[in-house]
Write an enzyme that holds these catalytic residues in place. Structure first.
Site, PDB file in Angstrom:
ATOM      1  CB  SER A 254      -0.899   0.017   1.231  1.00  0.00           C
ATOM      2  OG  SER A 254      -0.139   0.349   2.379  1.00  0.00           O
ATOM      3  CE  LYS A 255      -0.648   5.518  -4.708  1.00  0.00           C
ATOM      4  NZ  LYS A 255       0.422   5.296  -5.662  1.00  0.00           N
ATOM      5  NE  ARG A 256      -1.331   2.960   6.482  1.00  0.00           N
ATOM      6  CZ  ARG A 256      -0.725   2.042   7.236  1.00  0.00           C
ATOM      7  NH1 ARG A 256       0.286   2.374   8.007  1.00  0.00           N
ATOM      8  NH2 ARG A 256      -1.148   0.805   7.224  1.00  0.00           N
TER       9      ARG A 256
END
Ligand code: GLU
Length: 494
Positions: A254-256
């Site tokens: 995920s981007k996070r």
């Protein structure tokens, strides 16, 4: 029986690489067996719908070349393929289970369920519905209350004893004791089905033979098996695909998580990879090898080879880490396999995204300069952009290389301008001769001088080979850019 598989995304976000890999494995499996690949949109969780997600999913699948044989926009014999258009079917099926005694109406309020949950938590018991309405509301009373307009959900009567077992084609046998399952909801009080009901009904009605889906659905599968049994249907075969992890092997893609891990890459949606200039055929080859292998060495496969060789037995049950370096390398290989004309064609949208409308002749001549050195199309477009830009505005820090002063650079660029102006022919060889002679005369290292000229003329530190670039840009524009750089330096050097 011919193979029928489906990809069943929920339009709750853009198509993620993990979803794309699931779609790809289904597609390859269908093609390998001469079967059908069905696209079904699971949009019954209305709260989680994201505007634009459906379009993105369709666009991304098309871009990857994973065309569906049945589904939205193409239709098919078992449509509609969008679940929100099939609500009546689910209602009818849920009520059928009630009539046959496999399911029941539950009138418990949100508040009661919430209280129950809290009590169970306080007693450190597993949470779940306590079957109050199964034991305390007779079918006659249930009919009466429902007819009087009291809201209800429909729950499955899960067997109180025994185990539910299924054989997963990737993970082997999986068994769950029935007493740990609660009587889960099939139809919500607003008349919408839950994922479980809609998924099972559709897989049956759409004649799905094999369910290839992400690992995260393993816990749902025993519920699905119970539902198939309640309906008296044979379940399809299941193959749960291992999750794709971030490059460190820890955490989701995920981007996070990527940001937390300090990665410079944050591409996770198919559209990100497209924007970054990956070729769909390279991404497909790469994704095929994320969680699947043919042997322990072959990395490059044509689509035909993938179709021929793809097999569930090659799926690794362990999670796979996403390897951006490998994808970049592979993309470079695929770029170099394109003919120069095809590469030029593929670069056009990326140049356009930079606001450039290149002339074909210059673009054609520029291709050989970048073909061997780029790993993405965007990188290629960025390297060539200077050929058509009105003006370049390099940062001053780039224009004045480390260890040099603005005053010196000004003198070098002025000398370069004179030398280039005086050239009888403006070819790469002539430019090179002039520049080398100049470095010698000025007593400057070639690398330092060339960098100053490169930045002044192209605006960038990373470019195609310098002399060819200058020749391609042409004398007039080269001189104009040197002139512009000189003016900026003059203002600076005072
Ligand atoms: N709609 C589910 C998802 O978004 C599909 C799960 C399945 O394939 O059964 O992943």
């Amino acid at each position: 029986m011919s193979v029928r598989v489906r990809f069943a995304p929920s339009p709750t976000g853009f198509l993620h690489v993990g979803g794309a890999r699931t779609a790809l494995f289904n597609w390859l499996f269908a093609r390998h067996h001469g079967g059908r690949f069905i696209l079904r949109i699971e949009d019954t969780d209305r709260k989680r719908l994201v505007p634009g997600a459906l379009e993105d999913i369709l666009d991304s699948l098309r871009w990857l070349g994973l065309l569906w044989d049945e589904g939205p926009e193409v239709g098919g014999p078992y449509g509609p393929y969008i679940q929100s258009q099939r609500l009546e079917i689910y209602r009818e099926h849920a009520h059928r289970l009630v009539e046959q005694g496999h399911a029941y109406y539950c009138f418990c309020s949100e508040e009661r369920l919430e209280r129950l949950r809290r009590e169970q938590e306080a007693r450190k018991q597993p949470t779940g519905y306590d079957r109050f309405c199964r034991y305390n509301v007779s079918p006659e009373e249930a009919q009466r209350r429902a007819a009087a307009g009291e809201p209800y959900v429909i729950r499955l009567k899960v067997p109180l004893e025994g185990t539910t077992t299924f054989y997963d084609l990737v993970h082997g046998e999986i068994s769950v004791q029935n007493r740990v399952q609660d009587d889960f909801v099939l139809l919500k009080s607003d008349g919408y089905p839950t994922y479980h009901l809609a998924n099972v009904v559709d897989d049956h009605l759409m004649r799905i033979t094999h369910v290839l889906r992400a690992d995260e659905w393993i816990p749902s599968t025993p519920r699905h098996i119970l539902l198939y049994r309640a309906f008296g249907w044979d379940p399809p075969q299941f193959a749960h695909l291992p999750i794709i992890l971030s490059p460190t092997g820890k955490g989701k893609m995920s981007k996070r998580v990527l940001q937390e891990q300090g990665r410079w890459e944050t591409a996770v949606f198919v559209r990100d990879f497209r924007e970054e200039g990956y070729l769909p055929e390279a991404l497909v080859n790469f994704l095929a090898l994320t969680g699947w292998a043919y042997d322990d060495k072959t990395e490059l496969f044509t689509l035909e080879e993938l179709i021929e060789k793809f097999d569930i037995s090659g799926i690794n049950p362990k999670p796979a880490a996403f390897n951006y370096e490998k994808l970049e390398w592979m993309n470079g290989v695929y770029i170099r396999r394109l003919t120069p004309e095809a590469l030029a064609e593929r670069l056009l949208p990326y140049l356009e995204a930079l606001g450039i409308r290149p002339d074909r002749e210059t673009l054609g001549r520029a291709i050989p300069l970048i073909r061997e050195r780029i790993r993405t199309l965007r990188e290629g477009a960025e390297m060539l952009e200077f050929l058509w830009k009105e003006e370049v505005q390099p940062p001053l820090a780039d224009l004045v290389p480390k260890g040099a002063t603005p005053f010196e650079v000004r003198a070098w660029l002025a000398a370069a301008r004179e030398a280039l102006e005086a050239l009888p022919t403006f070819t790469a060889e002539a430019v090179e001769g002039a520049m080398r002679g100049l470095a010698e005369r000025l007593g400057v290292k070639t690398s330092t001088l060339f960098m100053a000229v490169r930045v002044a003329v192209t605006g960038r530190r990373v470019t195609p080979p310098l002399f060819e670039s200058i020749a391609l840009l042409g004398r007039e524009r080269t001189l104009r850019r040197l002139e512009q750089a000189l003016r900026r330096l003059e203002a600076l050097a005072g």
